[in-house]
Design an enzyme around this catalytic site. Structure first.
Site, PDB file in Angstrom:
ATOM      1  N   GLY A  89       0.678  -0.949   0.028  1.00  0.00           N
ATOM      2  CA  GLY A  89       0.058   0.063   0.201  1.00  0.00           C
ATOM      3  C   GLY A  89       1.150   1.140   0.148  1.00  0.00           C
ATOM      4  N   SER A  90      -0.081   2.433   0.022  1.00  0.00           N
ATOM      5  CA  SER A  90       1.387   3.676  -0.832  1.00  0.00           C
ATOM      6  C   SER A  90       0.466   4.291   0.762  1.00  0.00           C
ATOM      7  CB  SER A  90       0.550   4.274  -1.720  1.00  0.00           C
ATOM      8  OG  SER A  90       0.835   3.738  -3.126  1.00  0.00           O
ATOM      9  N   GLY A  91       1.330   5.155   0.802  1.00  0.00           N
ATOM     10  CA  GLY A  91       1.162   6.047   2.304  1.00  0.00           C
ATOM     11  C   GLY A  91       2.567   5.491   3.095  1.00  0.00           C
ATOM     12  N   HIS A  92       4.011   5.078   2.451  1.00  0.00           N
ATOM     13  CA  HIS A  92       5.145   4.564   3.615  1.00  0.00           C
ATOM     14  C   HIS A  92       6.061   4.997   2.945  1.00  0.00           C
ATOM     15  CE1 HIS A  92       2.329   2.190   5.703  1.00  0.00           C
ATOM     16  NE2 HIS A  92       2.001   1.318   4.350  1.00  0.00           N
ATOM     17  N   LYS A 107       6.237  -8.477   2.166  1.00  0.00           N
ATOM     18  CA  LYS A 107       5.835  -7.740   3.871  1.00  0.00           C
ATOM     19  C   LYS A 107       4.548  -8.420   4.246  1.00  0.00           C
ATOM     20  CE  LYS A 107       5.030  -2.893   4.179  1.00  0.00           C
ATOM     21  NZ  LYS A 107       5.327  -3.345   1.973  1.00  0.00           N
ATOM     22  N   ASP A 117      -1.454  -8.844   1.398  1.00  0.00           N
ATOM     23  CA  ASP A 117      -0.187  -8.617   0.509  1.00  0.00           C
ATOM     24  C   ASP A 117       0.166 -10.148   0.192  1.00  0.00           C
ATOM     25  OD1 ASP A 117      -0.385  -5.628   0.377  1.00  0.00           O
ATOM     26  OD2 ASP A 117       1.914  -5.538   1.794  1.00  0.00           O
ATOM     27  N   HIS A 142       0.432   0.862   9.730  1.00  0.00           N
ATOM     28  CA  HIS A 142      -0.866   0.943   9.356  1.00  0.00           C
ATOM     29  C   HIS A 142      -1.405   2.520  10.154  1.00  0.00           C
ATOM     30  CE1 HIS A 142       0.402  -1.505   6.913  1.00  0.00           C
ATOM     31  NE2 HIS A 142       0.091  -0.839   5.996  1.00  0.00           N
TER      32      HIS A 142
END
Length: 327
Positions: free
Chosen positions: A52-55, A103, A108, A217
């Site tokens: 997921g994006s945001g990292h 991860k 995932d 998250h």
């Protein structure tokens, strides 16, 4: 919510466009996907990761010579779809197969496994390494077992170096499985992260509170208490890592202090200094160090400490130069 964005639903697509537009010598976007691939020519096993994006800068910031071949950018805090992962494998396979670095989150794991099956139907050899370095909690939101967090970046670096040496898919997978066992992380949070389409933090802490063990998250940690000094926080976190590793005086470790996105580098360096002092007091040789924002959680305030048990080969691989935008 204050963010420099346009429409919340468009943040990932616009981020990817801006990323490859900013660094065209390093990165390209695979057409009609949210896959970022290296622009240079290479002749080795492809290393594919993502999530997921945001990292950011994970994972796209580690695409390039010596690290990843491609990164798949899912929607914010959401696993990329199997077809996107499959496109990343196809775009970077040089006839030598692909290794996926995943991860440990349920979505995932499932989606990367499905992509592996799709690739194998096209006669592409694929294996995976599952990263579960977060020792704070055993089972958490979105996981069965421990979460994969900042230690993933060290796996990218070390396996990227081995791929560049010409190691096979199987050799990389076997080495990676052993490597992950020697990487452990504990994070702390001072504030929650705000997902653009949600518009409010995933959790809240009082002005004088902190939480140990929060995930990237915003998953719950193991204890919430009044905020402590850097040295007191370091003592708690290093104590948990010591109990897990069971180290002895003279052992060699790497120290990686990672910011969650909203913590100033000033504070990360202070925290690193306190962690390093505790290790050296135990007779630990600190043979590699890294401090900065590498595996973030949007605008979360906080930090994680990752320790990696080292030998000469791992030290050499960690110190090799690479051609990426974030390492």
């Amino acid at each position: 919510m204050k963010k420099i964005i346009n429409q919340p639903k468009d943040v990932v697509e616009e981020m990817v466009a801006g990323l490859v537009g900013s660094y065209p010598d390093y990165l390209k976007q695979v057409p009609e996907t949210l896959v970022v691939a290296r622009t240079d020519e290479f002749d080795s096993v492809a290393l594919v990761s993502g999530g997921g994006s945001g990292h950011e800068p994970s994972h796209a910031g580690f695409v390039g010579d010596g690290m990843l071949s491609a990164a798949v950018c899912g929607q914010v805090f959401t696993s990329p779809t199997p077809d996107q992962i499959y496109e990343a494998i196809k775009a970077t396979d040089k006839g030598k197969g692909a290794l996926m670095i995943v991860k440990n989150y349920s979505g995932d794991v499932m989606n990367f496994d499905m992509a592996k099956e799709m690739a194998e139907m096209e006669d592409i050899e694929v294996a995976s390494v599952l990263v579960d370095d977060d020792i704070a909690v055993e089972d958490s939101t979105y996981t069965q077992g421990r979460r994969g967090v900042a230690g993933t970046v060290l796996v990218h670096k070390i396996l990227g170096g081995l791929a560049r040496e010409g190691k096979s898919v199987n050799e990389l997978a076997v080495y990676g499985e052993a490597l992950v066992k020697d990487i452990k992380t504990v994070g702390i949070a001072l504030s929650g992260a705000t997902v653009p389409e949600v518009g409010k933090p995933g959790f809240t802490l009082d002005d004088d509170e902190m939480e140990y063990g929060v995930g990237i998250h915003g998953e719950p940690g193991y204890r919430r208490e009044k905020i402590k000094t850097s040295s007191e926080i370091a003592k708690e976190v290093v104590g948990k890592l010591k109990a897990e590793f069971g180290w002895q005086s003279g052992d060699s470790y790497g120290v990686f202090v990672n910011g969650m996105g909203a913590t100033p580098l000033m504070e990360l360096f202070i925290y690193f200094n306190d962690v390093k002092a505790l290790l050296e007091a135990d007779g630990i040789k600190v043979a590699f160090t890294k401090v900065g924002n590498y595996m973030t959680s949007l605008d979360m305030a906080g930090a994680s400490v990752t320790l990696i048990k080292l030998d000469d080969k791992r030290v050499s691989l960690l110190n090799e130069p690479v051609h990426t935008i974030a390492w």
